[in-house]
Enzyme design. Sequence first.
Site, PDB file in Angstrom:
ATOM      1  N   LYS A  24      75.787 102.172 -48.061  1.00 25.36           N
ATOM      2  CA  LYS A  24      76.393 102.898 -47.155  1.00 25.36           C
ATOM      3  C   LYS A  24      77.435 101.955 -46.516  1.00 25.36           C
ATOM      4  O   LYS A  24      77.410 101.167 -45.608  1.00 25.36           O
ATOM      5  CB  LYS A  24      75.466 103.494 -46.013  1.00 25.36           C
ATOM      6  CG  LYS A  24      76.450 104.402 -44.990  1.00 25.36           C
ATOM      7  CD  LYS A  24      75.601 104.768 -43.570  1.00 25.36           C
ATOM      8  CE  LYS A  24      76.717 105.635 -43.031  1.00 25.36           C
ATOM      9  NZ  LYS A  24      76.082 105.658 -41.446  1.00 25.36           N
ATOM     10  N   ALA A  65      77.595 111.170 -38.106  1.00 27.84           N
ATOM     11  CA  ALA A  65      77.840 110.941 -36.896  1.00 27.84           C
ATOM     12  C   ALA A  65      78.218 111.996 -35.994  1.00 27.84           C
ATOM     13  O   ALA A  65      79.083 112.730 -36.661  1.00 27.84           O
ATOM     14  CB  ALA A  65      79.006 110.054 -37.173  1.00 27.84           C
ATOM     15  N   GLY A  66      77.916 112.191 -34.906  1.00 28.68           N
ATOM     16  CA  GLY A  66      78.135 112.983 -33.811  1.00 28.68           C
ATOM     17  C   GLY A  66      77.257 114.206 -33.575  1.00 28.68           C
ATOM     18  O   GLY A  66      77.592 114.840 -32.744  1.00 28.68           O
ATOM     19  N   ASN A 100      71.103 110.037 -36.333  1.00 20.96           N
ATOM     20  CA  ASN A 100      70.369 109.000 -35.964  1.00 20.96           C
ATOM     21  C   ASN A 100      70.264 109.107 -34.371  1.00 20.96           C
ATOM     22  O   ASN A 100      69.053 109.225 -33.904  1.00 20.96           O
ATOM     23  CB  ASN A 100      71.248 107.477 -36.305  1.00 20.96           C
ATOM     24  CG  ASN A 100      70.364 106.247 -35.855  1.00 20.96           C
ATOM     25  OD1 ASN A 100      69.537 106.410 -35.280  1.00 20.96           O
ATOM     26  ND2 ASN A 100      71.027 105.231 -36.101  1.00 20.96           N
ATOM     27  N   THR A 101      71.203 108.618 -33.389  1.00 19.94           N
ATOM     28  CA  THR A 101      71.245 108.757 -31.957  1.00 19.94           C
ATOM     29  C   THR A 101      70.240 109.824 -31.462  1.00 19.94           C
ATOM     30  O   THR A 101      69.420 109.773 -30.778  1.00 19.94           O
ATOM     31  CB  THR A 101      72.390 108.750 -31.394  1.00 19.94           C
ATOM     32  OG1 THR A 101      73.286 107.571 -31.958  1.00 19.94           O
ATOM     33  CG2 THR A 101      72.493 108.586 -30.074  1.00 19.94           C
ATOM     34  N   GLY A 151      77.323 108.536 -32.109  1.00 18.06           N
ATOM     35  CA  GLY A 151      76.669 108.511 -30.881  1.00 18.06           C
ATOM     36  C   GLY A 151      77.085 109.203 -29.859  1.00 18.06           C
ATOM     37  O   GLY A 151      76.391 109.617 -28.582  1.00 18.06           O
TER      38      GLY A 151
END
Lengths: 264, 382
Positions: free
Chosen positions: A105, A192-193, A214-215, A166
Amino acid sequence: MAIESAMEPLVIAGRQFPSRLLLGTGKFPSNERMRETIEASGTGLVTVALKRASLSGKDPYADILEFIDPAKVLVLPNTAGAMNAEEAIRIARLAVAAGLPSWVKLEIHPDPNYLLPDPIETLKAAEVLVKEGFTVLPYINADPVLALRLQDVGCATVMPLGSPIGSNRGIENRAQIAIIIEQARVPVVVDAGIGMPSHAAAAIEMGADAVLVNTAIAVAGDPVRMARAFALAVEAAEMARGSGQPAPVSWKASPTSPLTAFAN
Amino acid sequence: MSYSEIVSKVPVDALLEITRRASPESVKAVLSRGKASGLEDFARLISPAADSSLEWQASLAQGLTTKHFGKVIRLFAPLYLSNECINTCKYCGFSMRNRIPRVTIPVTQVVEETRKLARQGFRSLLLVAGEHPRHVSNGYVEECIRACLDLMPSIALEVGPMETEGYVPLVQAGCEGLIVYQETYNRECYRTLHTAGPKKNYDWRLDTPERAYDAGFRRIGIGALMGLHDWRYEALMLAAHAQYLTRHCWKAQLSVSFPRMRPASGGYEVNSSHVIRDREMVRLVTALRLLLPHASFVLSTRESPDFRDGMMRLGITQMSAGSSTEPGGYSSFDETAWKASESAGGEQFVIADDRSPAEVASMIRKSGYDPVWKDFDQSLVA
């Protein structure tokens, strides 16, 4: 259940994955929680920052990889921490030398605050790594032209961000991502986001092939339960996509005298 | 342009006035927006009026920190190379005029101590030294860096400020962070505390982070030594400096420290009006988090175990543990109990949290956080 047969599996670079939910491994309260979360999510791919792992043999103080079973999920090493193409290429090569898969990645962010990807360096690194035989999954801004350029050099996916990493803001680059999806010749992963299961579902509904989260999962009060919630949302959206097009949303009434009746 | 050229434009008096006059309502207005939009908001959040809504402020700071950094505390160890110093700083244990045993440890001992720290788990090292061009030469520092890299993938420095050209070989050797505290941002106070040596030059020190950035350091650390001057003044100036560096040194990860004065050789007595109490520290750190959501905040063993355990959840992202502040100090540490068996009395200051690295890591885990030892790999840079 019968509905599962209606779902197409996610395939990246010839490899089939059991879920369209992909996971990041940062920010977890412990490696044990991370392991349980991966399991509960049903994902087949998790990405790990190489800077957190030990590339020179086992290290009990840098043992994140020990908590991921490579028989169950593909470990996708990521180049987080790299500020330019040269650094990303170097760490990707070292990961392979250390026995990790030759999948990478590619994420290059010179700004340590918002971690937004550098398009120029990403394209440069992708060219080199693809030529060297890597399966390259680049993390990019939702820039359709960049996405095409990366496909031209042979990337296995494109991974546009929905909103800053995040930020949990969901898909704020909707128009750009829609263009990327429309033009894509490889799977599109919204990365992301994504802050809520509904964001993940929205990405799949609009045609993304997968989402990487993730976050939102790692810092949830109960990451395991949250992972399950994301998995269900992704599955629901996927099922909906496989169930035929719903009637398009419209506020317009149909005209009583058809405009084209004269031509019948 | 460098920061020293524009620092006088920070409207610190007006900001202090906002701090004095802020009302609880004006604080709550900031908190309801979830962030400090600038120094004026920050001034309100460190004001006495912010005390009644401190719990709210703390919970916002916790939320922002968790969002950006995760439930993670990064651990590092300081390693003191030398207490030789040509500066006279009235508050510092290493001050030239203090009669303490002076030592610069040889590179072989540096490696031995680093090996010991690595066995405790550390993969991130901070090399610290007094300012002495002869004993702590650039060549010596570079040799130390190169000798320790196999054991410590991340090495940062806290040594006497250098020119950019002096830093370049250290970056090339694999060092990634540079820490330099202004100590006090008040020029007059700075002048009276630094009476001899190159450190007398306020502007030269103030511009050090930018010189370090130009040389290629990826992490830049700044800080103010709390207790030398009015803490609100220091807080405002530190915040202004941090904002400047965030904009101008955009590729560097900024870390901010707010060390409180500890007892040290020389017996410097902190003016009671300059003391920052625990609750005010909470206000300061949480206010800074609302202003600087992405900056790393560091809390060292200067602080007591109870305070560290509490602050860890409110904005702190990096901690040292089991530290010796004396060159050669770790050599006498027992590896099981991780306590010094002897001391030559050449430490910079007396630490307040003497728990072992394992004990601190265990506390972090008990609080629901992950102690991260390794977060950088040399393969990124060499």
